[in-house]
Design an enzyme around this catalytic site. Structure first.
Site, short mmCIF file in Angstrom:
data_model
loop_
_atom_site.label_atom_id
_atom_site.label_comp_id
_atom_site.label_asym_id
_atom_site.label_seq_id
_atom_site.Cartn_x
_atom_site.Cartn_y
_atom_site.Cartn_z
N SER A 301 0.67 -1.14 -0.13
CA SER A 301 -0.24 -0.22 -0.08
C SER A 301 1.09 1.36 0.00
O SER A 301 1.63 1.35 -1.00
CB SER A 301 -1.40 -0.50 0.98
OG SER A 301 -1.72 1.45 0.98
N ASP A 312 10.13 5.08 -9.82
CA ASP A 312 10.30 5.98 -11.34
C ASP A 312 10.90 6.99 -11.42
O ASP A 312 11.60 7.54 -12.73
CB ASP A 312 8.00 5.90 -11.63
CG ASP A 312 7.53 5.08 -11.29
OD1 ASP A 312 8.07 3.83 -11.67
OD2 ASP A 312 6.33 4.60 -12.30
N LYS A 326 -0.16 -4.61 -3.30
CA LYS A 326 -1.86 -3.69 -3.19
C LYS A 326 -1.34 -2.83 -3.48
O LYS A 326 -1.38 -1.40 -3.17
CB LYS A 326 -1.76 -3.82 -1.56
CG LYS A 326 -3.33 -3.12 -1.31
CD LYS A 326 -3.57 -3.27 0.32
CE LYS A 326 -5.04 -2.25 0.60
NZ LYS A 326 -4.85 -0.87 -0.37
#
Length: 444
Positions: A301, A312, A326
């Site tokens: 999460s 990224d 998740k």
């Protein structure tokens, strides 16, 4: 994810192509009425069953429990993370995300039905009463807790502040158990802990994302800079292993502490217009120092949001094993009667547009721990993909996996992942671990 909001519900009717309709409005109205009629029939059926249970069950049932069970059944049929919380469950959740509650102030674990003290929290009632790491709690207020689940035991230990509680303790090396009386107090759980690794590396452990996390991170960074010295500090190891997540706003703030500026996460709901972009604003509190982020099968999460954003933006190198996967957002909606609805309302996407739902974050550098023989097989998480009724990954290839080992050795010397991160930051084993496209995160 905690996100208090008002939920506006509506019905979207799609157009039907290649169908000639003389009176389309009449068709749409008739279709809506037929659908409503079916729903009302099902609700009437529920009412019939409810009355039969109330009148004919062998023992008189508790009406409120029947309704709560029905609500929870409806929500848990949607996905593993939607559910109904009664007043107590809602309060417990608020305490957990606030990072403070009334209790004895000790981290506990369950081992073979025995509740053990992992560590007392500094300046807590447990620490002041002399409770030690390794102690086993065998009874609370005269009631045995052996065989209880961890959740049941924690419920016994927590309570209103300034109330007494008596623990029966079995201590290693002592033959007879003994009683310890404590007075519960407000316990603040530190979700961020930090320390020096050697002379020039900062280690930051984030165990969950509570209301206290960003403030705790800032304090840790300030302390490490002071203790090591900005010029001497080579970089940071950020440990997100076994971090189950928490508050979305804290995940965004923590990401911003390392990124400075840039997109952190995007959430997309059922309707095309239900898109929200969350960006970091401010400055990189580390001054651009190299980062190694540790993840494993227990990282889920909010911790995956942070890892995905840093990955990224090529701000950090992710090391460890595949995370839990998740990739959904839950909205907490308060209801009448002091309860609340936890409803999955969106999927989240990393800045590059990846959904990690039922997939997880793949580290650039995969390093596994040496799991003891007696724990092998027990250390593996099956991830989101292993949960019954989980949301499917919306990606093009539809592949799912997620999860991995969630084992972290207690002794730092045996922690293969941590040792690999240290060697990378020191530059002693750069070529052994780093692929060519990951070297940007490490000083030359």
């Amino acid at each position: 994810m905690k996100k208090l909001s008002i939920l506006l519900c509506g019905v979207a009717l799609g157009a039907m192509a290649t169908v000639a309709v003389t009176h389309p409005q009449l068709l749409l109205v008739g279709h809506a009425r037929a659908a409503d009629s079916d729903v009302y029939k099902q609700l009437n059926l529920f009412g019939d069953v409810f009355e039969h249970v109330r009148d004919d069950y062998v023992e008189k049932p508790d009406d409120s429990k029947l309704v709560a069970a029905a609500l929870d059944g409806m929500l848990t049929s949607l996905d593993p993370h939607s559910n109904y919380m009664d007043a107590k469950s809602f309060q417990d959740m608020q305490e957990q995300t606030s990072g403070q509650f009334g209790g004895i102030g000790a981290e506990v674990s369950a081992e073979n039905g025995v509740i053990k003290i992992v560590s007392p929290i500094d300046d807590s009632p447990a620490a002041k009463a002399g409770v030690l790491a390794g102690d086993s709690i065998i009874a609370v207020d005269g009631v045995s807790i052996q065989g209880m689940t961890l959740e049941q035991a924690v419920a016994k230990l927590r309570g209103p502040i300034h109330t007494p509680v008596i623990l029966k303790i079995q201590r290693p090396g002592k033959t007879d158990p003994f009683d310890v009386k404590l007075i519960r107090d407000i316990v603040k759980v530190a979700s961020v802990n930090s320390r020096k690794l050697g002379d020039d590396i900062g280690y930051i452990r984030i165990s969950q994302f509570t209301e206290q996390t960003f403030d705790g991170l800032k304090k840790s960074l300030d302390k490490l800079n002071k203790d090591i010295g900005k010029d001497k500090l080579k970089g940071y190891v950020v440990d997100l292993r076994d971090d189950p997540g928490g508050l979305l706003d804290q995940a965004i703030a923590v990401s911003g502490a390392f990124l400075g500026r840039g997109e952190v996460v995007t959430t997309r709901g059922r309707n095309p217009d239900d898109v929200q972009r969350f960006t970091a604003s401010g400055t990189d509190l580390t001054g651009g120092k190299p980062l190694i982020v540790l993840v494993n099968g227990g990282s889920a999460s909010a911790s995956e949001i942070v890892a995905g954003a840093l990955q990224d933006h090529r701000r950090a190198t992710i090391l460890g094993t595949r995370s839990f996967g998740k990739g959904s957002v839950q909205t907490i909606i308060p209801l009448q009667g002091d309860g609340a609805l936890r409803l999955t309302t969106a999927r989240y996407y990393t800045p590059s547009g990846r959904s990690i739902q039922a997939k997880g974050i793949e580290p650039e550098i995969v390093v596994t721990e040496n799991v003891p023989a007696d724990l092998k097989g027990q250390d593996e998480t099956h991830g989101e993909a292993g949960l019954k009724g989980h949301l499917a990954n919306p990606g093009d290839d539809k592949s799912e996996e997620g999860g991995s080992s969630a084992y972290v050795p207690a002794d730092e010397k045996d922690d293969t992942q941590l040792q690999a991160a240290i060697k990378l930051l020191e530059g002693t084993q750069k070529s052994a671990y780093f692929p060519p496209d990951a070297k940007a995160a490490i000083p030359n």
